[in-house]
Design a protein around this motif. Structure first.
Motif: not given
Length: 147
Positions: A42, A46, A49, A70, A79, A81, A86, A96, A100
């Motif tokens: 993850l 990401t 992913l 998420l 992000v 989806r 993702v 990021r 993370s």
């Protein structure tokens, strides 16, 4: 890790020799459990992913912990989806590192804190200029029971 933070020329040469001869062995770190492997994916992947690929690490068992992160990332434009896929947006790439951090486990956050506190303790110039106690970025100590 297979070496020290500030290696000498001899350590670098030894590292290169061991790498060439396939003799490297870790000197610090910890073994990743399936959950930590999931978290690592993850954190690192990401940008693009497929969450279904994480089922080998038990994603569905831990989804209740990660899905709100998420969902929040999506609602804040970090992000996109589409089904189980993702992908980071340009804004997501910018933030990021912050995103993370939300996937790190408590034990990994503790190890990270300990690592940087030890670096601070070993750095005379840092202690002189910043004080004996390491400065935390946020000033907030998230450890349970910490005041």
């Amino acid at each position: 890790m297979c070496g020290s933070v500030k290696p000498s020329a001899a350590e670098v040469a030894d590292y290169i020799r061991k790498a060439r001869d396939h003799e490297l062995s870790p000197v610090t770190g910890f073994e990743l459990t399936a959950e930590e492997n999931l978290r690592k994916r993850l954190v690192l992947d990401t940008f693009d992913l497929d969450l279904s690929e994480l089922e080998r690490f038990g994603y569905r068992r831990h989804a209740a912990e990660f899905e709100p992160v998420l969902d929040a990332a999506e609602s804040n434009g970090l992000v996109h989806r589409l089904g189980d896929r993702v992908q980071l947006t340009p804004k997501g790439f910018k933030y990021r590192d912050v995103l993370s951090w939300m996937f790190y486990s408590g034990p990994v956050k503790d190890l990270d804190r300990e690592y940087y506190e030890n670096l601070h303790a070993a750095n005379r110039r840092a202690r002189k200029n910043m004080g004996a106690a390491p400065v935390r970025i946020t000033g907030v100590d998230l450890r349970e029971g910490a005041a």
